[in-house]
Design an enzyme around this catalytic site. Structure first.
Site, PDB file in Angstrom:
ATOM      1  N   ASP A 198      -0.753 -10.310  10.650  1.00 18.70           N
ATOM      2  CA  ASP A 198       0.288 -11.320  10.391  1.00 18.70           C
ATOM      3  C   ASP A 198       0.789 -11.860  11.725  1.00 18.70           C
ATOM      4  OD1 ASP A 198       0.155 -10.563   7.762  1.00 18.70           O
ATOM      5  OD2 ASP A 198       2.048  -9.452   7.748  1.00 18.70           O
ATOM      6  N   HIS A 241      28.138   2.043  -6.263  1.00 19.63           N
ATOM      7  CA  HIS A 241      26.728   2.204  -6.648  1.00 19.63           C
ATOM      8  C   HIS A 241      26.287   3.659  -6.512  1.00 19.63           C
ATOM      9  CE1 HIS A 241      25.694  -2.090  -6.981  1.00 19.63           C
ATOM     10  NE2 HIS A 241      26.611  -2.247  -6.051  1.00 19.63           N
ATOM     11  N   LEU A 280       0.823  -1.216   0.000  1.00 16.44           N
ATOM     12  CA  LEU A 280       0.000   0.000   0.000  1.00 16.44           C
ATOM     13  C   LEU A 280       0.858   1.268   0.000  1.00 16.44           C
ATOM     14  CD1 LEU A 280      -2.900  -0.790   2.494  1.00 16.44           C
ATOM     15  CD2 LEU A 280      -2.953  -0.745  -0.003  1.00 16.44           C
ATOM     16  N   THR A 320     -15.533   0.616   2.795  1.00 18.56           N
ATOM     17  CA  THR A 320     -14.765   0.926   4.013  1.00 18.56           C
ATOM     18  C   THR A 320     -14.615  -0.265   4.969  1.00 18.56           C
ATOM     19  OG1 THR A 320     -16.697   1.618   5.267  1.00 18.56           O
ATOM     20  CG2 THR A 320     -15.571   3.330   3.989  1.00 18.56           C
ATOM     21  N   CYS A 340      28.906  -1.153 -10.865  1.00 17.85           N
ATOM     22  CA  CYS A 340      29.427  -2.313 -10.160  1.00 17.85           C
ATOM     23  C   CYS A 340      29.708  -3.457 -11.137  1.00 17.85           C
ATOM     24  CB  CYS A 340      28.483  -2.697  -9.026  1.00 17.85           C
ATOM     25  SG  CYS A 340      29.330  -3.637  -7.759  1.00 17.85           S
ATOM     26  N   GLU A 364      23.845   4.999  -7.657  1.00 12.89           N
ATOM     27  CA  GLU A 364      22.373   5.109  -7.583  1.00 12.89           C
ATOM     28  C   GLU A 364      21.861   5.313  -6.158  1.00 12.89           C
ATOM     29  OE1 GLU A 364      24.060   2.403  -8.479  1.00 12.89           O
ATOM     30  OE2 GLU A 364      23.102   0.530  -7.852  1.00 12.89           O
ATOM     31  N   GLN A 399      32.679  -4.108 -14.296  1.00 15.19           N
ATOM     32  CA  GLN A 399      33.495  -5.314 -14.500  1.00 15.19           C
ATOM     33  C   GLN A 399      33.283  -5.851 -15.920  1.00 15.19           C
ATOM     34  OE1 GLN A 399      32.311  -7.901 -11.239  1.00 15.19           O
ATOM     35  NE2 GLN A 399      33.119  -6.508  -9.688  1.00 15.19           N
TER      36      GLN A 399
HETATM   37  N1  GLN Z   1      29.095  -9.749  -8.470  1.00 14.58           N
HETATM   38  C1  GLN Z   1      30.025  -8.665  -8.485  1.00 14.58           C
HETATM   39  C2  GLN Z   1      30.897  -8.641  -7.250  1.00 14.58           C
HETATM   40  O1  GLN Z   1      30.580  -9.234  -6.253  1.00 14.58           O
HETATM   41  C3  GLN Z   1      29.297  -7.354  -8.642  1.00 14.58           C
HETATM   42  C4  GLN Z   1      28.470  -6.996  -7.463  1.00 14.58           C
HETATM   43  C5  GLN Z   1      27.466  -5.925  -7.747  1.00 14.58           C
HETATM   44  O2  GLN Z   1      27.196  -5.612  -8.899  1.00 14.58           O
HETATM   45  N2  GLN Z   1      26.881  -5.366  -6.706  1.00 14.58           N
HETATM   46  O3  GLN Z   1      31.916  -7.975  -7.261  1.00 14.58           O
END
Ligand code: GLN
Length: 556
Positions: A163, A526, A30, A204, A398, A528, A402
């Site tokens: 729950d 990351h 929700l 309701t 990440c 993000e 690679q």
């Molecule tokens: N699997 C990769 C590592 O462990 C990348 C991890 C990820 O993208 N968070 O380094």
């Protein structure tokens, strides 16, 4: 001092943090997290020190080992805590780093209590859910508020009222309200008014029943938020108030809106902040949501679209990449564009599926997000190759960074068997261009053992990344076990693969860039997790700006 004798700190006695608990009824999904985050945003706008805590009833110690299929993305905190995606919402809304103190699961609570039992802390005693488990939960709630020096701690209870596993958490709310009273503890309940198309009306009764269930465990909600997909008539709000014994001004409509970032403004339109201030005796507060007003105005008036590709593992599962998708959207908002995601299924790329390959052409740029395991990896490497050769903008996060290194090794440097130690289970490759971070090599336990949380990074002055960040010293959040293998650095650099960012001791590669490419950047971290609705992260901002204008946006 008497206080010290009693083991109490003077300032904690004087300050007395307040608590707002958020429960959910009728069904899951929700948006309790959004209600909690919006409540905190409103209070923060009045200058209060606030944070948000999540109490999750499941038995995992943290969500770090849970599949994104089941639980969405794992959100990583500054201090390395691996948490539920709701914590991501919290941070994006209140723009304050959340501490690991603010994420507690039943598993974590039991683990601690049982460890204490083995140590002999309860010798002679019988350990019970009430008071030992509930006591531990309460301790954690109060510790977070105290240690973080908060005026108000908003606490979301995961799951739905009724729950079985949620009961101890509800008992804590009951006890705390009893102990501290209504001026320090407030309860918010989020419910659903289902719409029946046949009779064209919202109902309701489920809300009444869920409030009844709350009252069965001794909680009387102070404020009720009614979720609905259509406009809720005033008389229905009054009906909820009457049957649930809550004054009508404390029954707030929470109708579905275009963007979740509108919610704080909606709630404040119904004077949520003032209502809370009155109940919790917070004094005369002025709520200033100007930044939100302006940001939302821009966001809602954004019409044009920009389509980018997302080459992940969990296709069509927004929650698995929530922070990545939000970050791309925030960068879009800044430039008045709606960013739309085209999912690129890299297993289909591996199978040379025509439709999937065409997507590589049609999208403006591609993000390869984080991930684990080798499903779809070869397809991802093909995506990176395509972007490098066709000069299509690529942002690797990440795992995505690679992947960039693996493509470069195989197709530019000619290291045909280049691989990551993660994917090469049979140890067939002699060239682990990506390998275990040295201290990770001997770790066998899976929970909470990766390189986690914020670490500093130094960017090369002449890198695109340094230009985007507008500085060379940055700090970003990590979650990985593998890393670029330093023995290949020289070879890569000589061929145009720039090591654009490293850890301050120069041991770990953090950012890579392909030279002579408009935008091919990979971050071992990351970014993000640090993007905010009206403050997009520089890497996302730069990526989207490049797609729109052909050059990177100046920082502001
Ligand atoms: N699997 C990769 C590592 O462990 C990348 C991890 C990820 O993208 N968070 O380094």
């Amino acid at each position: 001092m008497l206080f010290e004798k009693l083991g109490l700190q003077l300032d904690s006695v004087m300050k007395e943090p307040k608590y707002i608990f958020v429960t959910g009824g009728v069904c899951s999904s929700l948006g309790k997290g959004i209600v909690a985050a919006s409540t905190a945003t409103i209070l923060k706008s009045a200058g209060l020190r606030v944070s948000i805590m999540k109490l999750d009833p499941y038995l995992n110690v943290d969500p770090g080992t849970m599949s994104p299929f089941q639980h969405g993305e794992v959100f990583v905190l500054e201090d390395g805590g691996e948490t539920d995606l709701d914590l991501g919402h919290y941070e994006r809304f209140i723009d304050v780093p959340i501490s690991s103190l603010c994420t507690v699961t039943t598993g974590k609570v039991y683990k601690e209590v049982l460890e204490e039992e083995r140590e002999g802390k309860y010798l002679g005693g019988t350990i019970q859910i009430v008071p030992h488990i509930t006591g531990k939960i309460q301790q954690k709630v109060e510790k977070a508020a105290r240690d973080l020096d908060l005026d108000v701690l908003v606490v979301e209870i995961g799951g739905t009222v009724g729950d079985i596993e949620g009961e101890p958490f509800l008992e804590v709310i009951r006890e705390m309200k009893n102990t501290y009273g209504s001026s320090r503890v407030l309860t918010q309940h989020v419910t659903l008014l289902p719409y029946l198309a046949a009779s064209k009306e919202l109902k309701t009764k489920p809300t009444q029943l869920s409030v009844k269930e709350l009252r069965r465990v001794g909680i009387h909600p102070d404020i009720i938020f009614c979720r609905a997909d259509v406009k809720i008539p005033e008389k229905l709000l009054a009906k909820v108030g009457f049957f649930c014994d809550v004054p009508v001004e404390a029954v707030l409509p929470a109708e579905t809106v275009k963007s979740i970032y509108e919610v704080p403004l909606r709630f404040q339109k119904y004077n949520l902040g003032n209502l809370i201030a009155e109940r919790l005796e917070l004094g005369d507060l002025t709520f200033d949501l100007d930044e939100w007003e302006q940001g939302i105005h821009k966001l809602l008036n954004t019409k044009e679209e920009l389509v980018i590709g997302l080459a992940g593992k969990y296709n069509e599962l927004d929650d698995a990449y929530l922070s990545v998708i939000e970050s791309a959207k925030f960068a879009g908002f800044k430039h008045a564009k709606n960013v739309k995601i085209e999912w690129i299924d890299t297993e289909k790329i591996e199978a040379s599926n025509k439709k999937e390959l065409l997507k590589l052409e049609s999208v403006a740029g591609i993000i390869v997000p984080g991930g684990f395991g080798n499903r779809g990896i070869e397809g991802k490497i093909q995506v990176a190759k395509y972007c490098r050769e066709k000069k299509k903008p690529y942002l690797g996060l990440c795992l995505g960074s690679q992947i960039m290194a693996l493509d470069f090794a195989r197709h530019v440097l000619g290291i045909k068997d280049a691989d990551s130690e993660e994917f090469d289970e049979g140890h067939r490759s002699k060239n682990h261009v990506i390998h275990f971070i040295p201290e990770q090599r001997d770790i066998r336990k899976k929970g909470g053992t990766m390189r986690l949380g914020a670490y500093p990074c130094v960017l090369a002055e002449d890198s695109i990344s340094a230009k985007l960040y507008g500085k060379t010293e940055i700090s970003e959040r990590h979650r990985h076990r593998y890393e670029f293998n330093n023995s290949y650095r020289e070879q890569f650099e000589a061929a145009g693969f720039k090591i654009a960012g490293v850890s301050p001791d120069n041991e770990l590669v953090e950012v890579v860039e392909v030279k002579d490419h408009p935008f091919m950047i990979g971050a071992q971290y990351h970014p993000e997790f640090l993007s905010r609705p009206f403050k997009p992260h520089p890497l996302f901002d730069g990526f989207i700006a490049l797609l729109l204008y052909g050059f990177m946006a100046p920082r502001n």
